[in-house]
Structure formats: C-alpha cells, structure tokens
Design an enzyme around this catalytic site. Structure first.
Site, mmCIF file in Angstrom:
data_model
loop_
_atom_site.group_PDB
_atom_site.id
_atom_site.type_symbol
_atom_site.label_atom_id
_atom_site.label_comp_id
_atom_site.label_asym_id
_atom_site.label_seq_id
_atom_site.Cartn_x
_atom_site.Cartn_y
_atom_site.Cartn_z
ATOM 1 N N ASP A 205 47.207 45.411 48.947
ATOM 2 C CA ASP A 205 46.646 45.632 47.613
ATOM 3 C C ASP A 205 47.677 45.402 46.508
ATOM 4 O O ASP A 205 47.334 45.412 45.326
ATOM 5 C CB ASP A 205 46.074 47.056 47.515
ATOM 6 C CG ASP A 205 45.140 47.237 46.324
ATOM 7 O OD1 ASP A 205 44.410 46.287 45.988
ATOM 8 O OD2 ASP A 205 45.144 48.332 45.726
ATOM 9 N N SER A 229 41.050 47.302 41.380
ATOM 10 C CA SER A 229 40.427 46.724 42.566
ATOM 11 C C SER A 229 38.958 47.142 42.606
ATOM 12 O O SER A 229 38.629 48.322 42.446
ATOM 13 C CB SER A 229 41.134 47.214 43.830
ATOM 14 O OG SER A 229 42.509 46.910 43.795
ATOM 15 N N GLN A 279 39.917 39.781 47.750
ATOM 16 C CA GLN A 279 39.651 40.873 46.815
ATOM 17 C C GLN A 279 39.072 40.335 45.517
ATOM 18 O O GLN A 279 39.482 39.266 45.034
ATOM 19 C CB GLN A 279 40.941 41.648 46.489
ATOM 20 C CG GLN A 279 40.703 42.828 45.547
ATOM 21 C CD GLN A 279 41.983 43.577 45.192
ATOM 22 O OE1 GLN A 279 42.492 43.441 44.075
ATOM 23 N NE2 GLN A 279 42.504 44.349 46.131
#
Length: 288
Positions: A205, A229, A279
């Site tokens: 991430d 996110s 993502q």
C-alpha cells in the site's frame, strides 16, 4: 516501529473468539490508520482460521471508512468455504460498531502446474546506486515540502529507495510509472510464508498511487490533493525471502472522476515475480 519484529507485533492479532480478532494501530505519518496495516491484519485474521496448510493466493478488499488511530480494530472472519482445493474467508473490520473495511481472501492447496512470468526490468538502477528516504531527509532536510518531510521522518521497519525521484519544485507532468526498491530492517531469516505474505501486503500500500500522481505533477501534489485507498487487490505467486532488496514496479493506466488506478509487480532482485497488486484510490483536487 524500527524493525521487522515491531511490524510482526503489529500484524499478529489477539484472538477474542475462534473467529474474531483484535488489532491495534501505529501511525505511518498520516492522520488515519494506514491501509496497508488493515490489509495485512485482515489477512492475519483470515490465516488464523486456516487449518489445512493452504496458502494465500489472492485477496480483494474495499476501504469503507477512515480508520481511527486511537481505537482498536475488531476483525470478524466468516468461513465461506473449504472445498477440495480452495478455502475462502471473508473478513470485516469494525471500529465502534461500524464496519470500516471488508476483505475476501482465497487459500489454495499446493499443486504442480504450468509456470511462466513476465521479466523484471533489468535497466532500472540497483539499490546501491540510489538514495533512501532516510538519505534524502539527511541531505535535503528543510528543502523537502513540509507534508512530505513529516511523512518520511516517521521511523519505519522498511527502507525505501525510489528509482525515479520526483522534484516537487519542477512543475512538469511525468510518465505514469514508478519503481521503488524496498528492504526490511532487522532479522528476516525465520519468517514463515504466511508472515512474509502479510508483510508484503503491508508494504504494497506504500508508493502505489505515486504512479497516478506523476502523470499530473505539473499541478497535483500530496499537499493539494486528497488521497485515500478505495480498494486493493493482490495475487501471491511464489515463495521468496526478505534477505535482499525487492523491486516494486508500478504503472498507472488511468485517472478519472477523482480516482486514480495503478497496478504493480513485486520482484526479487534476481527477477522472480512474487506478487502483483492493483489499487484504485481517491485523487480529489483540493481548493487552494
């Protein structure tokens, strides 16, 4: 956190009941819980319900609410299916009775089959040729924008060395990709595969939306853009070790509707593809 032991302590959850677990938070320099932490803790919760030695091969998650750093997170695991080859778990993460995150994860028994992968980019500079975030902080100090400086000043169990360093004072759009080497701090010799996958999930991430931001660097930066996110998917292909640097190679095919999409591949230094990531994140321009 300063070492892999600190990170493992954060990711290994306390058992409340057979399928319910509790985790705590550590800041990475942002006001909310780091998405990678929630992803990795949810995988830890799901893994604790796997008793047939199956290995995580994919996960898909949505971030629903910003996590509060001051509150513990409760992870509830639903045993969706244990089939002949695959086991599926659904995890919900709650704070104060509100669901802030959901994840589905699939685990697979070990099987033999076909094998191929894409190649690592052999033209990228090696980590020995690059400056780490720590090096940049020491060399450039107060020249770094305040928000960025505050972020990289936080002690981490991971060292990052970006291949392409963006100068925030050069107002020009850049190609929508980034490559970052990373390495854990501390002894990694005794990590099992499940722990390595959870740590890799945590790291995944970091840096990924930078590729989407690069394409708009003439006007967009971390100080004038709200980012978060939104969803995160990951596929785990091969066992690996953390004893050397790994390369996170990321590209962004699209930004639109205040969202940025990026996908990445994670390689060992000798070119083994260990995981792929995708993502979509919020990229909302803020009024100056």
């Amino acid at each position: 956190m300063t070492s892999v032991d600190d990170l493992l302590h954060l990711l290994n959850l306390e058992s409340i009941t057979e399928n319910q677990f509790q985790g705590y938070n550590k800041t990475v320099g942002s006001p909310n819980v780091f998405g990678g932490q929630v992803l990795a803790q949810a995988i830890n919760a799901a893994s604790q319900t796997i008793t047939n030695n199956r290995v995580l091969h994919s996960m898909h998650a949505y971030f629903l609410e910003a996590g509060n750093l001051e509150l513990p997170i409760i992870y509830n695991v639903a045993l969706v299916r244990d089939g002949g080859s695959f086991s599926v778990r659904r995890v919900t993460a709650d704070q104060n009775g509100k669901t802030i995150f959901i994840l589905s994860a699939s685990f697979h028994k070990k099987e033999d089959g076909y094998n191929h992968q894409i190649d690592i980019n052999t033209k990228v500079k090696q980590p020995e040729e690059l400056m780490s975030w720590t090096d940049m902080l020491g060399q450039f100090g107060d020249a770094i924008p305040k928000k960025t400086k505050g972020f990289i000043e936080i002690e981490r169990p991971i060292e990052f060395k970006p291949v392409e360093v963006v100068n925030p004072f050069n107002k020009e759009d850049l190609p929508p990709f980034t490559n970052v080497w990373f390495k854990l701090k501390g002894d990694t010799s005794n990590l099992n595969l499940a722990s390595k996958q959870q740590i890799l999930t945590y790291v995944s991430d970091y840096n990924i939306l930078a590729a989407a931001m690069n394409r708009h660097a003439s006007k967009a930066h971390w100080g004038n853009t709200q980012t978060a996110s939104l969803d995160h998917s990951m596929w785990y292909f091969r066992d690996f070790d953390f004893d050397d640097w790994l390369l996170y190679s990321i590209e962004s095919p699209n930004t639109s509707n205040a969202r940025g999409f990026a996908k990445g591949n994670i390689f060992t230094r000798d070119g083994k593809l260990v995981a792929s990531v995708a993502q979509e994140g919020l990229m909302r321009p803020l009024n100056s």
